[in-house]
Design an enzyme around this catalytic site. Sequence first.
Site, PDB file in Angstrom:
ATOM      1  N   ASP A 159      30.645  50.587  -1.068  1.00  0.00           N
ATOM      2  CA  ASP A 159      29.560  49.924  -0.451  1.00  0.00           C
ATOM      3  C   ASP A 159      28.326  50.566  -0.414  1.00  0.00           C
ATOM      4  OD1 ASP A 159      31.415  47.754   0.841  1.00  0.00           O
ATOM      5  OD2 ASP A 159      32.179  49.612   1.730  1.00  0.00           O
ATOM      6  N   HIS A 187      34.625  48.873   6.307  1.00  0.00           N
ATOM      7  CA  HIS A 187      34.551  48.301   5.052  1.00  0.00           C
ATOM      8  C   HIS A 187      35.137  47.030   5.092  1.00  0.00           C
ATOM      9  CE1 HIS A 187      34.878  48.227   0.785  1.00  0.00           C
ATOM     10  NE2 HIS A 187      36.055  47.866   1.025  1.00  0.00           N
TER      11      HIS A 187
END
Length: 332
Positions: A159, A187
């Site tokens: 990410d 996440h």
Amino acid sequence: MSEPIRVVVTGAAGQIAYSLLYMIAKGDVFGPNQPLILHLLDIPLMMGVLEGVVMELADCAIPLLRGVVPTDDPAVAFKDVSAAFLVGSMPRKQGMERKDLLSANVRIFKVQGEALDKHAKKDVRVLVVGNPANTNALICSKYAPSIPSENFTAMTRLDQNRAQAQIAARLGLPVGNVSNVIIWGNHSSTQYPDASHAVVQTDGKQLKASDAIKDDNWLRSVFVETVQKRGATVIAARQMSSAMSAAKAAADHMRDWFNGTAPGQFVSMGVVSDGSYGTPKDVVFSFPVSIKNGKWEIVQGLTIDDFSRKMLDATGKELEEEKTDAVGIIGA
């Protein structure tokens, strides 16, 4: 050269491992002078495929790779390992809810936690890649009580890399000119990609990313949503979840954990929360961390504005709910 270290990769016959194993073996993670022995774990059904992976590793003729141990037995896979990439899990498919994923995978990480506890080195560094990574890492740590909880981390580096790339593209800069982008929380689609502390190098100067972009609306809407939904977007495009980029992120995460971060720079890692920044304790929450001598430390003293507060609270709530669900599934 030093003595070889043992490194385990689970889900070793899978797509992420196919990219990751070469990076590890050739020295991208542990350095050009660190020989290693790879332990490859997968399920019995995948042993034939894994045999082909072992052949390919041999055919790469990599000087640092001193041995390969393919197995479907966790006791063999985790024996004396110094680093563990827990990649193997049921992958997320299009339309799949996170609770479905949690139910399928949390039992896997209970078993692997128990195996790490019995067989791995007590200073083993564990990176959970298999989703839902944060809660899988928490469960894994709970079932490995003899290993410090700070040795269990979840991967939000993918990410971070995605966020860094979006800012670089927006400004027309090389991605290496962007640093200190933060991923807070889970996440998942509740994660908070935060550019408010990011810096960029442009025209020989260092600027805050927000000052260079000059568009707070983009930073709080399009940027955040693009990073949050990137995994789903990749699945929609290739009909499979991210593999090459996930492998690169796993290598980045473990390399920085072993080698440290540059002064003034930080990276995002899912770690067991101590309540910093008003986050819930005892969940695996992604924070900005600095790393020195193999030890991570949450970066303190960053300003959290009202928008950020709302985002941190939302992702923290999801992690608490996941933890409750996970405990219910395994009956802990």
